[in-house]
Write an enzyme that holds these catalytic residues in place. Structure first.
Site, short mmCIF file in Angstrom:
data_model
loop_
_atom_site.label_atom_id
_atom_site.label_comp_id
_atom_site.label_asym_id
_atom_site.label_seq_id
_atom_site.Cartn_x
_atom_site.Cartn_y
_atom_site.Cartn_z
N ARG A 22 0.81 -1.22 0.00
CA ARG A 22 0.00 0.00 0.00
C ARG A 22 0.85 1.28 0.00
O ARG A 22 0.34 2.37 -0.15
CB ARG A 22 -0.97 -0.04 1.20
CG ARG A 22 -2.03 -1.12 1.07
CD ARG A 22 -2.70 -1.45 2.40
NE ARG A 22 -1.92 -2.40 3.21
CZ ARG A 22 -2.32 -2.92 4.37
NH1 ARG A 22 -3.50 -2.57 4.86
NH2 ARG A 22 -1.56 -3.75 5.04
N GLY A 86 2.03 -14.35 5.62
CA GLY A 86 1.22 -13.85 6.72
C GLY A 86 2.00 -13.68 8.01
O GLY A 86 3.11 -14.22 8.15
N GLY A 109 7.11 -4.14 12.53
CA GLY A 109 8.12 -3.14 12.16
C GLY A 109 7.51 -1.86 11.63
O GLY A 109 8.24 -0.90 11.36
N ASP A 110 6.19 -1.81 11.49
CA ASP A 110 5.57 -0.62 10.88
C ASP A 110 4.81 0.23 11.89
O ASP A 110 3.91 0.98 11.53
CB ASP A 110 4.67 -1.03 9.70
CG ASP A 110 3.45 -1.84 10.11
OD1 ASP A 110 3.37 -2.26 11.28
OD2 ASP A 110 2.57 -2.05 9.25
C1 UD1 Z 1 -1.82 -6.43 11.16
C2 UD1 Z 1 -2.71 -7.41 11.95
C3 UD1 Z 1 -3.92 -6.65 12.50
C4 UD1 Z 1 -3.46 -5.47 13.33
C5 UD1 Z 1 -2.49 -4.58 12.56
C6 UD1 Z 1 -1.87 -3.57 13.51
C7 UD1 Z 1 -2.54 -9.66 11.06
C8 UD1 Z 1 -3.10 -10.66 10.15
N1 UD1 Z 1 -3.12 -8.48 11.08
O1 UD1 Z 1 -2.56 -5.98 10.04
O2 UD1 Z 1 -4.69 -7.53 13.30
O3 UD1 Z 1 -4.59 -4.72 13.75
O4 UD1 Z 1 -1.42 -5.35 12.00
O5 UD1 Z 1 -1.06 -2.67 12.84
O6 UD1 Z 1 -1.58 -9.95 11.78
N2 UD1 Z 1 4.69 -9.14 7.87
C9 UD1 Z 1 5.68 -10.08 7.72
N3 UD1 Z 1 5.41 -11.20 6.98
C10 UD1 Z 1 4.20 -11.42 6.39
C11 UD1 Z 1 3.19 -10.43 6.56
C12 UD1 Z 1 3.46 -9.31 7.30
O7 UD1 Z 1 6.77 -9.93 8.25
O8 UD1 Z 1 4.05 -12.46 5.74
C13 UD1 Z 1 5.00 -7.93 8.66
C14 UD1 Z 1 4.88 -6.65 7.85
O9 UD1 Z 1 6.12 -6.32 7.28
C15 UD1 Z 1 4.42 -5.63 8.87
C16 UD1 Z 1 3.69 -6.47 9.92
O10 UD1 Z 1 4.05 -7.81 9.69
O11 UD1 Z 1 5.51 -4.98 9.51
C17 UD1 Z 1 2.19 -6.32 9.79
O12 UD1 Z 1 1.78 -6.65 8.48
P1 UD1 Z 1 0.72 -5.78 7.69
O13 UD1 Z 1 0.55 -6.37 6.34
O14 UD1 Z 1 1.05 -4.35 7.80
O15 UD1 Z 1 -0.60 -6.13 8.55
P2 UD1 Z 1 -1.89 -5.24 8.76
O16 UD1 Z 1 -2.80 -5.41 7.62
O17 UD1 Z 1 -1.52 -3.88 9.15
CA CA Z 2 0.36 -2.70 9.23
#
Ligand code: UD1
Ligand code: CA
Length: 467
Positions: A22, A86, A109-110
């Site tokens: 995004r 995920g 990390g975000d």
């Molecule tokens: C995620 C949570 C959500 C929460 C939100 C808070 C899940 C499924 N959802 O959603 O419940 O409210 O964060 O900010 O956990 N990442 C990996 N590997 C992956 C996928 C993601 O390392 O395969 C890392 C991303 O780099 C990121 C973090 O995990 O730093 C969260 O992933 P992101 O895709 O931003 O999740 P959200 O949709 O924000």
């Molecule tokens: Ca996020």
């Protein structure tokens, strides 16, 4: 400051493998900067403050860029998640990197606004309640994009439903999951191995450890954040700007409490690496970036931009100056509209006025360069006066040459100094001179001036009259 005991029986996992679709960027999301520091650096600094046993950083998308940026801190281990399947899958990759700890604290990390006290409180609550999983939650006014906390009738957490899997009623829930969990190490991986990817995104969701944990009789607890700003997750550039705004406000409040006056604070930019002395005033719209250091009792004028500048005490920067990798001594006055480029070194009480550019030059104590001048590759002594429109002609198209000016020198207006050239102490150069040879100490040097003529009967041409 309060001293906290190290949490040396705690392992931290930082999830940073996602591309950040995004963000629509070629840069991995966690490397996007806020106020001069990458997102992931904030999170790493925050978790390091807990002094945990270890930190596992999960990277995947462009992991070589993240590794090059972060380097090799002592207690950090790298975990590669080749395919981003995920958040649950991401934590599962950490299994081999973790041993002999009581709990695992998982953070994303975000979320750069996260503060260490919030995490400490979560761990303390987790340990005092004896829960197997403690979820950090927050009440927000706009829950869009976050996992919603679905509670059972007795108030306990039943599950966490992602935006894309939520029905209309669940979407109205304003209690959301921060993405941060404290989980008992002896429970975590048993639960993670049971997660499935039957959901809208076909991903292995970390939040699914909650319903699976419940099935296994694991006690689930939650801790609600006092300040929901802390968990702001950055998924797009609107959220990036919002997080930067909140971060800027925190930095500004810090400096205000340390004795810095800031006019129209919402218009000022102060990056993380900046230091500012007492009783200094920052005027509206100024920007202090990089490793800029500013002394006591300074005034930084409106819309001046200083990057990696070193500014001593009592310096006055007037509006609209641009200063980069330059140093300015005590009591100097700069601008308005002055440009100091890299390696400009101004001694105490120097005056630089409007439309003056100085590059890679030393200017001695009390010298004045007040109007419309270019000084490059030069050394200027003390108490000199450099007249309006002076140019050090330092570049011959291929090489840069040095100009050296002694102490107490007076350079008349509109002088061109063709470098390499040296002007001795106490010398005076007449206005309009083109100086091509070295000048000895003292005396007046003038280049030949064209004879001045007067034509008393000359008439200006006039336009033909049109009726
Ligand atoms: C995620 C949570 C959500 C929460 C939100 C808070 C899940 C499924 N959802 O959603 O419940 O409210 O964060 O900010 O956990 N990442 C990996 N590997 C992956 C996928 C993601 O390392 O395969 C890392 C991303 O780099 C990121 C973090 O995990 O730093 C969260 O992933 P992101 O895709 O931003 O999740 P959200 O949709 O924000
Ligand atoms: Ca996020």
């Amino acid at each position: 400051m309060l001293q906290h005991a190290p949490l040396d029986d705690l392992q931290i996992c930082v999830l940073a493998a996602g591309k950040g679709k995004r963000m629509c960027s070629s840069l991995p999301k966690v490397l996007h900067p806020l106020l001069g520091r990458a997102m992931v650096d904030y999170v790493l600094r925050t978790v390091e403050k807990l002094q945990p046993k270890g930190i596992a950083l999960v990277t995947g998308h462009a992991s070589e860029l993240v590794q090059a940026h972060v380097g090799n801190p002592a207690n950090l281990s790298w975990v590669i998640q080749d395919q981003q399947l995920g958040t649950g899958h991401a934590v599962r990759q950490c299994e081999a990197a973790i041993r002999d700890v009581r709990d695992v604290l998982i953070v994303c990390g975000d979320t750069p606004l996260l503060q260490s006290d919030t995490l400490r409180q979560l761990v303390a609550r987790h340990r005092s309640s004896g829960a197997g999983i403690t979820v950090l939650t927050a009440e927000v006014s706009n829950p869009f994009g976050y996992g919603r906390i679905v509670r059972a009738e007795d108030g306990s957490i039943a599950q966490i439903v992602e935006e894309r899997d939520a029905d209309a009623t669940q979407k109205k829930i304003c209690e959301v999951c921060s993405g941060i969990y404290c989980v008992r190490f002896d429970t975590l991986f048993t639960l993670l191995h049971q997660i499935e990817n039957r959901n809208a995104q076909q991903e292995y969701y970390l939040p699914d450890i909650v319903p699976i944990g419940l099935q296994h009789g694991v006690k689930i607890d939650s801790d609600t954040m006092r300040d929901a700003d802390d968990m702001l997750g950055i998924n797009n550039r609107i959220q990036l700007a919002e997080a930067e705004r909140i971060m800027q406000q925190r930095i500004i409040h810090d400096w205000q409490l340390q004795g810095v006056t800031i006019e129209q604070p919402e218009s000022v930019r102060i990056e993380h690496g900046v230091r500012i002395g007492n009783d200094t005033t920052l005027c509206a719209g100024c920007q202090l970036t990089g490793n800029t250091a500013i002394g006591d009792n300074c005034e930084i004028g409106s819309y001046s931009i200083i990057h990696d500048g070193w500014i001593d005490d009592g310096v006055r920067i007037l509006p609209y100056c641009h200063i980069e990798s330059a140093s300015i001594g005590n009591g100097a006055s700069i601008g308005p509209f002055a440009r100091l480029r890299p390696e400009a070194k101004l001694d105490s009480d120097v005056h630089v006025g409007n439309f003056v550019e100085i590059k890679k030059s030393v200017v001695g104590h009390g010298s004045k360069i007040n109007h419309l001048t270019y000084i490059g590759d030069s050394v200027i002594g003390e108490a000199c006066n450099i007249g309006a429109g002076t140019i050090t002609c330092n570049y011959d198209g291929a090489n840069k040459h040095q100009t050296t000016i002694g102490d107490h020198v007076f350079i008349g207006s509109d002088t061109k100094l063709i470098a390499p050239i040296t002007v001795g102490d106490n010398a005076t150069v007449g206005a309009g001179s083109i100086i091509t040879k070295d000048i000895r100490k003292g005396g007046l040097t003038l280049s030949a001036r064209p004879e001045q003529r007067h034509l008393p009967h000359w008439q200006r041409p006039s336009k033909p009259h049109q009726e």
